[in-house]
Scaffold this motif. Structure first.
Motif, PDB file in Angstrom:
ATOM      1  N   THR A 269      45.625  20.764 -16.341  1.00 18.66           N
ATOM      2  CA  THR A 269      44.978  21.198 -15.359  1.00 18.66           C
ATOM      3  C   THR A 269      43.111  20.834 -15.942  1.00 18.66           C
ATOM      4  N   ASN A 270      42.879  21.357 -16.226  1.00 17.63           N
ATOM      5  CA  ASN A 270      41.258  21.265 -17.024  1.00 17.63           C
ATOM      6  C   ASN A 270      41.078  19.815 -17.724  1.00 17.63           C
ATOM      7  N   LEU A 271      41.827  18.960 -18.141  1.00 18.82           N
ATOM      8  CA  LEU A 271      41.407  17.875 -19.060  1.00 18.82           C
ATOM      9  C   LEU A 271      42.026  17.042 -18.038  1.00 18.82           C
ATOM     10  N   LEU A 272      42.738  17.166 -16.498  1.00 19.43           N
ATOM     11  CA  LEU A 272      42.517  16.408 -15.244  1.00 19.43           C
ATOM     12  C   LEU A 272      41.214  16.492 -14.468  1.00 19.43           C
ATOM     13  N   ALA A 273      40.642  17.114 -14.326  1.00 20.16           N
ATOM     14  CA  ALA A 273      39.544  17.617 -13.732  1.00 20.16           C
ATOM     15  C   ALA A 273      38.388  17.409 -14.136  1.00 20.16           C
ATOM     16  N   TYR A 274      38.732  17.211 -16.545  1.00 27.18           N
ATOM     17  CA  TYR A 274      37.056  16.185 -16.204  1.00 27.18           C
ATOM     18  C   TYR A 274      37.611  14.556 -16.704  1.00 27.18           C
ATOM     19  N   LYS A 275      38.353  14.314 -16.179  1.00 26.31           N
ATOM     20  CA  LYS A 275      39.083  12.909 -16.407  1.00 26.31           C
ATOM     21  C   LYS A 275      38.601  12.445 -15.104  1.00 26.31           C
ATOM     22  N   GLN A 276      38.804  13.399 -13.717  1.00 25.53           N
ATOM     23  CA  GLN A 276      38.427  12.971 -12.817  1.00 25.53           C
ATOM     24  C   GLN A 276      37.235  12.819 -12.812  1.00 25.53           C
ATOM     25  N   ALA A 277      36.635  13.495 -13.261  1.00 28.74           N
ATOM     26  CA  ALA A 277      34.996  13.099 -13.034  1.00 28.74           C
ATOM     27  C   ALA A 277      34.327  12.269 -13.581  1.00 28.74           C
ATOM     28  N   ILE A 278      35.300  12.260 -14.676  1.00 32.02           N
ATOM     29  CA  ILE A 278      34.742  10.756 -15.710  1.00 32.02           C
ATOM     30  C   ILE A 278      34.794   9.441 -14.845  1.00 32.02           C
ATOM     31  N   ASP A 279      36.119   9.205 -14.584  1.00 30.19           N
ATOM     32  CA  ASP A 279      36.614   7.869 -13.505  1.00 30.19           C
ATOM     33  C   ASP A 279      36.036   7.891 -12.254  1.00 30.19           C
ATOM     34  N   GLU A 280      35.335   8.691 -11.740  1.00 31.26           N
ATOM     35  CA  GLU A 280      34.252   9.050 -10.316  1.00 31.26           C
ATOM     36  C   GLU A 280      32.441   9.034 -10.785  1.00 31.26           C
ATOM     37  N   ARG A 281      32.647   8.499 -12.136  1.00 31.83           N
ATOM     38  CA  ARG A 281      31.249   8.624 -13.014  1.00 31.83           C
ATOM     39  C   ARG A 281      30.703   9.892 -11.800  1.00 31.83           C
ATOM     40  N   ASP A 282      31.065  11.145 -11.920  1.00 36.35           N
ATOM     41  CA  ASP A 282      30.486  11.762 -11.306  1.00 36.35           C
ATOM     42  C   ASP A 282      29.717  12.676 -11.545  1.00 36.35           C
ATOM     43  N   SER A 283      28.666  12.031 -12.680  1.00 29.32           N
ATOM     44  CA  SER A 283      27.341  13.360 -13.429  1.00 29.32           C
ATOM     45  C   SER A 283      27.740  14.851 -12.732  1.00 29.32           C
ATOM     46  N   ALA A 284      27.409  14.992 -11.765  1.00 31.50           N
ATOM     47  CA  ALA A 284      26.926  16.030 -10.938  1.00 31.50           C
ATOM     48  C   ALA A 284      28.631  17.278 -12.102  1.00 31.50           C
ATOM     49  N   GLN A 285      29.825  16.749 -11.495  1.00 27.45           N
ATOM     50  CA  GLN A 285      30.982  17.262 -11.785  1.00 27.45           C
ATOM     51  C   GLN A 285      30.851  17.167 -13.480  1.00 27.45           C
ATOM     52  N   LEU A 286      30.989  16.219 -13.743  1.00 25.72           N
ATOM     53  CA  LEU A 286      30.716  16.329 -15.461  1.00 25.72           C
ATOM     54  C   LEU A 286      30.113  17.450 -15.978  1.00 25.72           C
ATOM     55  N   CYS A 287      29.212  17.226 -15.518  1.00 27.48           N
ATOM     56  CA  CYS A 287      27.919  18.012 -16.024  1.00 27.48           C
ATOM     57  C   CYS A 287      27.790  19.611 -16.467  1.00 27.48           C
ATOM     58  N   THR A 288      28.821  20.150 -14.590  1.00 29.08           N
ATOM     59  CA  THR A 288      29.207  21.620 -14.407  1.00 29.08           C
ATOM     60  C   THR A 288      30.306  21.371 -15.073  1.00 29.08           C
ATOM     61  N   LEU A 289      31.108  20.783 -16.130  1.00 33.00           N
ATOM     62  CA  LEU A 289      32.202  21.119 -16.362  1.00 33.00           C
ATOM     63  C   LEU A 289      31.590  21.116 -17.774  1.00 33.00           C
ATOM     64  N   LEU A 290      30.871  21.140 -18.006  1.00 28.33           N
ATOM     65  CA  LEU A 290      30.622  21.446 -19.799  1.00 28.33           C
ATOM     66  C   LEU A 290      30.117  22.418 -20.047  1.00 28.33           C
TER      67      LEU A 290
END
Length: 303
Positions: A269-290
């Motif tokens: 579940t957590n990996l899919l959240a990272y994958k989705q943020a990367i696939d959508e080029r969502d820098s804000a969400q990716l930064c939040t996850l990191l």
């Protein structure tokens, strides 16, 4: 677990009831793989008498050169104050069942398996009406290698030992635990942590078993075959436990299938959240996850 010991099969001899007294400090070890061999070497270095049994007798002969006094035969079992079961979980249970009437009164038997519910439920029942005590144990030490050849006397130096005591009153538990600590003194464990079998298995699913699954799956990327010249500490850290004893870990994983499956589900579940943020080029969400992962790691280290 680390546990990488050879799979053993116990004696078929039918023992008779034992009323003899053990030799103080004498140790019997079942299984001379990485764990059993390291225990044997630690006790030998500490001046204790050690007897051991292993499915491959050549390993016993090798250990007799400079580590153990002799083979752990049925006539030696009653002389041991401490017995350490270092085989596969099913082997530990079978050996204890076969030898239950040979173990000396007030002796202590422990195991070293990486799961506790399947071991403790059965072994506590075997020892319930006996004059000796079974205590579930899990040394939090090991390497990615297996076998007596990789065993070392300092394997457990400063390592944590998780202890699952049997049902008993507080005074009896304290007496058994103090005796166990004294018996294990040559191993130089850094700490002893009491736990229930259920809590142990829930935590180990995350801290050990999931790590082995992830590492083993990670190296299945085609990129792994061309990593030389492109890998450093991160790759080495994440792939260290990809090397493992597959039959042993299969048994451990399936004995703890409920908790391990839940941990894998959480990770997916957590990996899919990272994958989705990367696939959508969502820098804000990716930064939040990191940032969240960084924060949780720091919080865990402060506990």
């Amino acid at each position: 677990m680390s546990g990488e010991d050879e799979k053993n099969s116990s004696s078929t001899q039918t023992p008779t009831a034992n009323t003899s007294t053990y030799v103080p400090g004498r140790v019997g070890i079942v299984g001379l793989g990485l764990m059993g061999g390291s225990f044997a070497k630690a006790f030998a270095k500490g001046g204790r008498e050690v007897y051991a049994w292993n499915r491959t007798h050549a390993t016993v002969e090798l250990a007799m050169v400079e580590t153990i006094q002799g083979e752990l035969t049925p006539d030696v079992v009653p002389t041991c104050e401490l017995i350490i079961l270092c085989g596969y979980p099913e082997v530990c249970v079978q050996w204890l069942e076969d030898m239950q009437d040979l173990i000396s009164p007030r002796a202590i038997a422990i195991d070293t398996a990486g799961i506790k519910r399947s071991i403790c439920d059965k072994c506590f029942a075997i020892a319930a009406d006996k004059p000796w005590t079974f205590v579930g144990c899990h040394p939090m030490a090991g390497t990615q290698y297996s076998g007596f050849g990789h065993a070392r006397a300092n394997m457990f130096h400063n390592a944590p030992m998780v202890v699952v005591p049997p049902p008993m009153d507080d005074f009896a538990r304290l007496e058994v635990l103090e005796r166990l600590k004294n018996l294990l003194a040559p191993c130089e464990f850094g700490s002893f942590t009491l736990a229930t079998a259920d809590f142990h298995d829930r935590q180990i699913a995350y801290t050990s078993q999931l790590a082995h699954v992830v590492s083993n799956a990670y190296v299945k990327s085609p990129a792994a075959q061309a990593h030389k010249g492109f890998s450093a500490g991160s790759y080495k850290d994440l792939t260290r436990v990809a090397r493992l004893n597959a039959p042993m870990w299969t048994e451990l994983f399936l004995d703890n299938a409920d908790y391990l499956s839940a941990e894998i589900g959480t990770l997916v579940t957590n990996l899919l959240a990272y994958k989705q943020a990367i696939d959508e080029r969502d820098s804000a969400q990716l930064c939040t996850l990191l940032e969240e992962g960084d924060r949780l790691k720091k919080e865990a280290e402060r506990r």
